[in-house]
Scaffold this active site. Structure first.
Site, mmCIF file in Angstrom:
data_model
loop_
_atom_site.group_PDB
_atom_site.id
_atom_site.type_symbol
_atom_site.label_atom_id
_atom_site.label_comp_id
_atom_site.label_asym_id
_atom_site.label_seq_id
_atom_site.Cartn_x
_atom_site.Cartn_y
_atom_site.Cartn_z
ATOM 1 C CB CYS A 172 -17.257 3.731 7.518
ATOM 2 S SG CYS A 172 -18.935 3.057 7.467
ATOM 3 C CB CYS B 265 -19.779 -1.850 2.915
ATOM 4 S SG CYS B 265 -18.057 -1.316 2.790
ATOM 5 C CG ASP C 293 -2.077 0.994 1.078
ATOM 6 O OD1 ASP C 293 -2.488 1.257 -0.049
ATOM 7 O OD2 ASP C 293 -2.528 1.519 2.111
ATOM 8 C CB CYS D 268 -19.538 -9.383 3.825
ATOM 9 S SG CYS D 268 -19.212 -10.632 2.542
ATOM 10 C CB CYS E 138 -25.746 -10.977 -1.270
ATOM 11 S SG CYS E 138 -25.458 -10.113 0.298
ATOM 12 C CB CYS F 268 -21.749 -4.554 1.023
ATOM 13 S SG CYS F 268 -21.819 -4.988 -0.727
#
Length: 330
Positions: free
Chosen positions: A223, A226, A116, A230, A173, A176
Site C-alpha cells: 500500500c 501514506c 534489508d 506526503c 501536517c 499520511c
C-alpha cells in the site's frame, strides 16, 4: 549509482526504545523475526562490534504517475510502487559491494554491507546521517526525494566524520495519518503493523482478518497511500534508474487474469520481483480479496474457480468474495 549519501556513527539513538515499545505492544504481529533479533537491531555494534562508522545510501524510486490513481479501477490489481520493477536488493547490493571494495582498497579497514537482509534499522541510521527524517507515517522523508528512497548501509571500521542529523519537517501536517484505510497509526510516528495493508498483504501468511478486507480494496501487494500523499513529494523527480521503472505487466494487471496463475506461471511472471518471495498462495489470497471487492460478473467467475483452489487460504478468501453482494454490470 546512488542518489543520496550520509555518514553516521553506528548508533540508532532513541529508535531502540521505540522498537522495544513496538514489540511489547505486540504491534509486530506475526513478524517474529523482529523480536528474535531485537538486541542487534537496537545496537548496530552488537551486530558488528568493530564497526566505527556507517555510510548510509539512498536510491530514488519515485514514480512518474500518481500511484493512487489505480485504486479507481476495481478490476485491476494495485501493486506497491517499490515492487513494480526489479527487486531493489538485486540493484543495491552489487553497488554497495563495489563501494565497499573501493573503500577498503583506497582507505583500508574493513567493510560490511546491509540491504534489508540483516537486523539493521536503516531508517533511524538514515535520519542520523542527514538523508531525511522519519515522518509521522514512520517512513523516511527527504526534502529532495520525498518518501521514495530505497536504503542501504555500509558499516566500516574506519572513523569517518558524521553528518548532522536531519530535523523533522512534518510540522502540523497529518495527511499520511488521515488517509490510512485501516487506521494503522495509533498516534503520529507510531505504527500498528497488524492493521497495515502492507503487512497484511505481504508479511502476514494466514487468512487476512475480515475487518480489513473491504478496506484493502484492489491492493494486492502493499500500500502506498501514506507515502503518496506526503507534500514533500512535490520536490521529488521520477526515478531514472531503469531497474526501478515499472514493468508493463505489473503496472495495472487484470485481477481475473492473475487469478489463473498456477505455481509455475506465478514464478515466471514474478521472476526478479520481490513479489515472488511471498509465494503463489499468499498472492492469490490477496487477489481473491480484491476480486471480492470488485464484485463484477468477471470477478465472480474468477472467484468461483479459486473457491476450489488447493490452497486453503486462497479458497477461503474466494468464498468470502463470493458471499459479498455482486456489483451490477456497467
Amino acid at each position: 549509482g546512488f542518489d543520496a549519501v550520509g555518514f553516521a556513527r553506528p548508533d540508532v539513538g532513541e529508535a531502540g526504545k521505540h522498537l522495544d515499545e513496538f514489540l511489547a505492544l505486540g504491534r509486530h504481529g506475526t513478524m517474529g523475526w523482529l523480536a528474535r533479533n531485537a538486541g542487534r537491531r537496537r545496537d548496530p555494534r552488537a551486530l558488528w562490534p568493530e564497526a566505527r562508522s556507517a555510510i548510509v545510501v539512498g536510491a530514488n524510486y519515485a514514480p512518474k504517475e500518481d500511484p493512487l490513481a489505480l485504486l479507481e479501477a476495481p478490476d485491476r490489481g494495485s501493486i506497491s510502487v517499490y515492487a513494480r520493477g526489479r527487486d531493489y536488493h538485486d540493484v543495491m547490493k552489487p553497488r554497495l559491494r563495489r563501494l565497499g571494495d573501493w573503500l577498503v582498497r583506497e582507505h583500508g579497514g574493513e567493510a560490511k554491507l546491509f540491504v534489508d537482509t540483516a537486523p539493521v534499522m536503516e531508517k533511524p541510521l538514515a535520519e542520523i546521517a542527514g538523508i531525511g527524517w522519519r515522518g509521522k507515517h514512520t517512513n523516511l522523508v527527504s526534502r529532495e526525494f520525498g518518501s521514495w528512497l530505497f536504503l542501504g548501509a555500509l558499516f566500516t571500521t574506519l572513523e569517518i566524520a558524521p553528518d548532522a542529523a536531519e530535523q523533522d519537517h512534518c510540522g502540523s501536517c497529518r495527511r499520511c495519518l488521515d488517509i490510512c484505510p485501516t487506521d494503522a497509526f495509533p498516534e503520529p510516528y507510531r505504527l500498528d503493523a497488524r492493521r497495515c495493508i502492507s503487512y497484511l498483504t505481504i508479511e502476514h501468511d494466514g487468512p487476512i482478518p475480515e475487518e480489513f478486507r473491504e478496506a484493502i480494496s484492489n491492493r494486492i501487494y502493499g500500500c502506498d497511500d501514506c507515502l503518496a500523499v506526503c507534500p514533500w513529494n512535490k520536490y521529488a523527480s521520477a526515478t531514472k534508474e531503469m531497474a526501478f521503472l515499472p514493468r508493463a505487466e505489473l503496472t495495472a494487471p487484470k485481477l481475473a487474469e492473475l487469478a489463473l496463475l498456477d505455481d509455475a506461471s506465478f514464478r515466471r511472471l514474478f521472476a526478479g520481483s520481490p513479489i515472488k518471495r511471498i509465494g503463489r498462495a499468499r498472492f492469490l489470497r490477496n487477489v481473491a480479496i480484491a476480486l471480492g471487492n470488485d464484485g463484477s460478473p468477471a470477478a465472480r467467475d474468477a472467484l468461483a474457480k479459486l473457491a476450489n483452489d488447493a490452497s486453503p487460504v486462497v479458497a477461503e478468501a474466494a468464498r468470502w468474495g463470493l458471499a459479498r453482494k455482486p456489483r451490477e454490470r456497467a
